[in-house]
Write a protein that holds these residues in place. Structure first.
Motif, PDB file in Angstrom:
ATOM      1  N   TYR B  58       0.799  -1.223   0.000  1.00  0.00           N
ATOM      2  CA  TYR B  58       0.000   0.000   0.000  1.00  0.00           C
ATOM      3  C   TYR B  58       0.837   1.282   0.000  1.00  0.00           C
ATOM      4  N   ALA B  59       2.153   1.123   0.020  1.00  0.00           N
ATOM      5  CA  ALA B  59       3.012   2.310   0.045  1.00  0.00           C
ATOM      6  C   ALA B  59       3.123   2.950  -1.326  1.00  0.00           C
ATOM      7  N   CYS B  60       2.806   2.188  -2.345  1.00  0.00           N
ATOM      8  CA  CYS B  60       2.937   2.704  -3.707  1.00  0.00           C
ATOM      9  C   CYS B  60       1.598   3.161  -4.240  1.00  0.00           C
ATOM     10  N   GLU B 109      -0.817   1.770 -11.732  1.00  0.00           N
ATOM     11  CA  GLU B 109      -1.241   0.373 -11.790  1.00  0.00           C
ATOM     12  C   GLU B 109      -1.562  -0.137 -10.388  1.00  0.00           C
ATOM     13  N   ASN B 110      -0.782   0.309  -9.422  1.00  0.00           N
ATOM     14  CA  ASN B 110      -0.965  -0.193  -8.057  1.00  0.00           C
ATOM     15  C   ASN B 110      -2.219   0.367  -7.378  1.00  0.00           C
ATOM     16  N   MET B 111      -2.904   1.289  -8.026  1.00  0.00           N
ATOM     17  CA  MET B 111      -4.167   1.791  -7.480  1.00  0.00           C
ATOM     18  C   MET B 111      -5.229   0.685  -7.449  1.00  0.00           C
ATOM     19  N   GLU B 116      -9.592  -0.793  -6.901  1.00  0.00           N
ATOM     20  CA  GLU B 116      -9.964  -1.970  -7.681  1.00  0.00           C
ATOM     21  C   GLU B 116      -9.794  -1.792  -9.187  1.00  0.00           C
ATOM     22  N   TYR B 117      -9.201  -0.687  -9.615  1.00  0.00           N
ATOM     23  CA  TYR B 117      -8.839  -0.613 -11.035  1.00  0.00           C
ATOM     24  C   TYR B 117      -7.547   0.177 -11.172  1.00  0.00           C
ATOM     25  N   SER B 118      -6.846  -0.103 -12.250  1.00  0.00           N
ATOM     26  CA  SER B 118      -5.624   0.623 -12.558  1.00  0.00           C
ATOM     27  C   SER B 118      -6.004   1.955 -13.188  1.00  0.00           C
ATOM     28  N   TYR B 150      -0.081  -2.943 -17.197  1.00  0.00           N
ATOM     29  CA  TYR B 150      -0.679  -1.733 -16.615  1.00  0.00           C
ATOM     30  C   TYR B 150      -2.201  -1.742 -16.807  1.00  0.00           C
ATOM     31  N   GLY B 151      -2.646  -2.532 -17.795  1.00  0.00           N
ATOM     32  CA  GLY B 151      -4.057  -2.525 -18.160  1.00  0.00           C
ATOM     33  C   GLY B 151      -4.304  -1.826 -19.491  1.00  0.00           C
ATOM     34  N   MET B 152      -3.234  -1.608 -20.247  1.00  0.00           N
ATOM     35  CA  MET B 152      -3.393  -0.928 -21.543  1.00  0.00           C
ATOM     36  C   MET B 152      -3.676  -1.939 -22.653  1.00  0.00           C
TER      37      MET B 152
END
Lengths: 240, 240, 240, 240
Positions: B58-60, B109-111, B116-118, B150-152
């Motif tokens: 969760y740090a990122c 991406e880490n979001m 729940e989505y990048s 990344y989800g691209m």
């Protein structure tokens, strides 16, 4: 003549899996007789390569036009017989500081245009990669073709990797592989005539393992508080 | 609604093959209706990723703890529908500044751990790589799996590469491939229903080509003298 | 003691660039004193690996349960001190027969579970890849990490590649690189103490070059007519 | 209009992790509305590519000169809107049968020289790779650049991988990733306008999971005895 082996640490965490595996390799080499040294790339200022040779093949040569901490690192590399490149896996690839180092070493390889040989040719290279997820083999193979292109030799089983979030020191195979990297780099430099390049039960296993464990625990205690303060600025306390 | 496409230039030479191919792609997208923008990574200060999430998942998160030019770049990325990553090939891999950018995008991406989505998912990505020697495919595949992670989305023929020392603008196939990257990124964002994703004779070929040629000649005249002074410090005059 | 070097040809075209480079390497090694041999994978029947060890780690061992031409190839590999793997680039990767060979060699590596050493460890490996388009470096790096994982040693500049559609024999650098692969594999096996691993003007260059040229012209004359008949069945005569 | 999605299984073990992940993806797509089909490459005869186009660019076209089971597979590929390529990881790479398939698909891509478009362009592709050790990302990236070069589209998070020896069905993340591959391939074909490409809790999770579990248990019971007999011929009984 003393064999000098340089460990290049591309991880910002001097208590993490990459660092642990590198230290396993280095201490094993030291145990066997090598003089070891380590460079922590995250503590150095290494600017990115400017790609000069694309403009002119003769523009790239030692010492690089960029005057940063590479000038000091160049000297240590030249004096080393063996080099072990260790990097965490960030997006299936090495870390940024390791990438900058790799590119800046071009000045040695490009000396073929001046001296007919690469200034790092004939040195022996080992590779270590650790990551929470897949990508370790991509990093290793990318580094391996690069180091071999510099003119470096890759000894049998010249690499070790670990994929996972747990402590690498609890994984016997990964520990043995890392130890073996230090061993084969040392053996290859020494020119040992052997057909046995993997030692499944090195006599110094426990000694090296506890030395690394101790050192990394110490590093964690000393370094993590400062790091935590930096990286957790944004972190909700309840999620820590 | 205007389609925004961002070109990310990982080359230090704003007149070289990487830059030319990126501009071919961008101007084609612009010709088709996109609003384009370009970021030159070598003109920005982008520190390497600190690997915070290895300490704590969760740090990122956005915005990264590092306060450098990425803060401005993050905003531009978020506003873009499509991104074209262009890099020279340095040792079978992307340039250092591109590597740092790639790693720093992790905050989006880490979001997934928070929202729940990048934050970059669903964006469309193109890739360009140019190098004097082999390695272009390694760079492209490394970037492709990363951007997809990344989800691209990667549209058909979402990349172009060029291997060689000559001017890429003299290579018809490479020019068409680069132009097509801009085209497919634009088409995919627009959601065009088509089974034709490669245009072997775009109507705007000549226009785009001469625009890039002119711009790069201008850049060369303006930028190379300063660069030459910097990179050729050590160069014997007779070898220039 | 004679040094034995085996060339493994993964190309169906015994007159093409892959074959030419492999022969340059082999004849150079022969010139230096090695006994050479070549295996043409497209003339052998090599079934794909069945992945037995995923069911049981001890199920995979020499000799493989599959009784095909690998049984003969296994013996030749065991007797070789050095191996040069040569493959054309098909979709950024080695050819299918080379892939099957690579996987079937697992029986030697997996002997670590029975004998504590890999039956191919300590052998020296070279790599050659030729392709019309990008991908050579991907093939080389994929093979390099694999061969090193078998326990093989990769000598400095242990590989050569060529990207292009023209005759590789007209490209001086590629010719020298291929010749050098044979040379470094031989030198590493011999255990030569040297810091010069690249010979930019081997005394035997012309001899080896004309030998390969002659042989491949002969092969073309003998083999292409049959091949042409096979591959051009569907070809409109006017497009030939 | 029904969306057709083809799963291509490159594993010899129709009860192993690769197969399980592929089935998770396919059943998810089916649940969403797709018509699914699966091809098991190890049950087909697929000869290696002959590299005809290196001799003559026009020699390679549909249907290939080789008359084997690809002739039937070609037809199924042409009728599919989406394809999911699933392979075990053998030496950091896909299996041999998958490599042969990939190379033989060249006949569709090379139709650009006849029809100005690739016969598989615009199709949507997903990728699955499972292996006991590192290498999954290398396989995925190699397949991704290849499929994209055919002219296929890669949807966001278009791949799933698993590294480990345990049953993949016990790893929630890997299961969700595999399911999501089927989902994004389906969504991309349908042209859904969304910015949400990952579903962390699909309603059909349990249903799909138990269906795959049941099927693979059945397959294991039916197929493993015969396989065991074949692969364990050499195995000392005490080591089984």
């Amino acid at each position: 003549m003393t064999i000098k082996i340089l460990g290049i640490n591309g991880s910002p965490r001097k208590y993490g899996n990459t660092y642990k595996m590198l230290k396993l390799a280095l201490y094993s080499a030291e145990y066997l007789g090598a003089k070891i040294e380590i460079i922590d790339l995250y503590e150095k200022r290494i600017e990115p390569c400017l790609g000069c040779l694309t403009d002119n093949q003769y523009a790239c040569r030692y010492p690089c036009v960029i005057k940063d901490d590479m000038q000091e690192i160049y000297k240590i590399i030249l004096e080393s017989d063996g080099l072990i490149f260790a990097t965490p896996v960030y997006w299936f690839n090495m870390s940024g500081p390791m990438k900058n180092l790799v590119d800046r070493i071009t000045v040695f390889e490009n000396m073929v245009y001046f001296d007919e040989y690469s200034w790092v040719e004939g040195k022996t290279a080992g590779i270590i990669a650790a990551g929470a997820e897949s990508g370790t083999a991509m990093v290793v193979s990318s580094l391996m073709i690069t180091l071999n292109s510099y003119g470096m030799m890759i000894p049998p089983w010249g690499f070790a990797y670990f994929t996972g979030k747990e402590d690498v020191l609890t994984d016997t195979n990964a520990v043995l592989d890392a130890i073996n990297v230090g061993r084969v780099v040392y053996m290859a430099i020494k020119g040992e005539k052997t057909s046995r390049w993997y030692d499944p039960r090195p006599s110094f296993l426990e000694e090296v393992l506890s030395r690394v464990k101790e050192e990394c625990e110490k590093n964690y205690k000393e370094l993590f508080p400062g790091r935590k303060e930096k990286i957790f600025t944004l972190l909700d306390s309840e999620k820590e």
